[in-house]
Design a protein around this motif. Sequence first.
Motif, mmCIF file in Angstrom:
data_model
loop_
_atom_site.group_PDB
_atom_site.id
_atom_site.type_symbol
_atom_site.label_atom_id
_atom_site.label_comp_id
_atom_site.label_asym_id
_atom_site.label_seq_id
_atom_site.Cartn_x
_atom_site.Cartn_y
_atom_site.Cartn_z
ATOM 1 N N ILE A 113 1.961 1.597 10.325
ATOM 2 C CA ILE A 113 3.030 1.333 11.280
ATOM 3 C C ILE A 113 4.359 1.838 10.727
ATOM 4 O O ILE A 113 5.180 2.386 11.457
ATOM 5 C CB ILE A 113 3.095 -0.173 11.619
ATOM 6 N N ASN A 118 0.518 -2.168 8.174
ATOM 7 C CA ASN A 118 -0.734 -1.448 8.416
ATOM 8 C C ASN A 118 -1.545 -2.254 9.413
ATOM 9 O O ASN A 118 -1.722 -3.458 9.237
ATOM 10 C CB ASN A 118 -1.522 -1.269 7.118
ATOM 11 N N SER A 119 -2.052 -1.592 10.428
ATOM 12 C CA SER A 119 -2.688 -2.311 11.512
ATOM 13 C C SER A 119 -3.932 -1.584 12.008
ATOM 14 O O SER A 119 -4.069 -0.375 11.825
ATOM 15 C CB SER A 119 -1.687 -2.455 12.665
ATOM 16 N N SER A 149 4.575 -5.597 11.286
ATOM 17 C CA SER A 149 3.352 -5.114 10.647
ATOM 18 C C SER A 149 3.630 -3.858 9.839
ATOM 19 O O SER A 149 4.512 -3.072 10.156
ATOM 20 C CB SER A 149 2.294 -4.796 11.704
ATOM 21 N N ILE A 203 -4.989 -4.251 5.771
ATOM 22 C CA ILE A 203 -4.291 -4.326 7.053
ATOM 23 C C ILE A 203 -3.667 -5.709 7.173
ATOM 24 O O ILE A 203 -4.143 -6.662 6.559
ATOM 25 C CB ILE A 203 -5.218 -4.042 8.255
ATOM 26 N N ASP A 204 -2.620 -5.798 7.943
ATOM 27 C CA ASP A 204 -1.985 -7.096 8.135
ATOM 28 C C ASP A 204 -1.953 -7.533 9.584
ATOM 29 O O ASP A 204 -1.425 -8.580 9.910
ATOM 30 C CB ASP A 204 -0.580 -7.113 7.531
ATOM 31 N N SER A 205 -2.540 -6.717 10.478
ATOM 32 C CA SER A 205 -2.553 -7.114 11.889
ATOM 33 C C SER A 205 -3.593 -6.323 12.650
ATOM 34 O O SER A 205 -4.050 -5.272 12.215
ATOM 35 C CB SER A 205 -1.175 -6.882 12.522
ATOM 36 N N VAL A 206 -3.963 -6.859 13.805
ATOM 37 C CA VAL A 206 -4.854 -6.185 14.741
ATOM 38 C C VAL A 206 -4.164 -6.220 16.090
ATOM 39 O O VAL A 206 -3.686 -7.261 16.539
ATOM 40 C CB VAL A 206 -6.225 -6.888 14.833
ATOM 41 N N VAL A 207 -4.116 -5.064 16.741
ATOM 42 C CA VAL A 207 -3.527 -4.968 18.076
ATOM 43 C C VAL A 207 -4.653 -4.597 19.029
ATOM 44 O O VAL A 207 -5.303 -3.584 18.856
ATOM 45 C CB VAL A 207 -2.407 -3.909 18.135
ATOM 46 N N ALA A 216 3.267 -3.616 17.174
ATOM 47 C CA ALA A 216 3.005 -3.988 15.788
ATOM 48 C C ALA A 216 4.286 -3.888 14.961
ATOM 49 O O ALA A 216 4.557 -4.734 14.108
ATOM 50 C CB ALA A 216 1.916 -3.099 15.197
#
Length: 128
Positions: free
Chosen positions: A100, A86-87, A84, A122-126, A79
Amino acid sequence: MGFRVINGKLYEVGNFPQYNNVNKERISNNTKESFKAILEKEIQSKDSFKISNHAAERIKDIELDDGDMKKINEGINLAEEKGSKNSVLLYKDIALVASIENRTIITAVQKERTKENIFTNIDSVVIL
């Protein structure tokens, strides 16, 4: 007779202050040490993350071993590489909300509790 201004001081031409090599070496050594310390800190930061008290309380019933922690750390590194901030990390039956930038797991939500939950900011998903 001519004059020159060097570092805000007036000197006669031909009467310049002598170069002090000792100060340069001392400054150079301090710079090397601090650079080395910064580099080691940066390297170590890629190998670790923090878990907030809130997240620790929520995942205390789940047993995570060293392999799980390494996998979560890899997710944080991925991330971070993508920029990123916040994820949400989806790992096994847990959704981990992570900062992150601070390398911190903020909260954790188990699969049973994920229904009707909304993850905001959040700005991403892992997916691990």
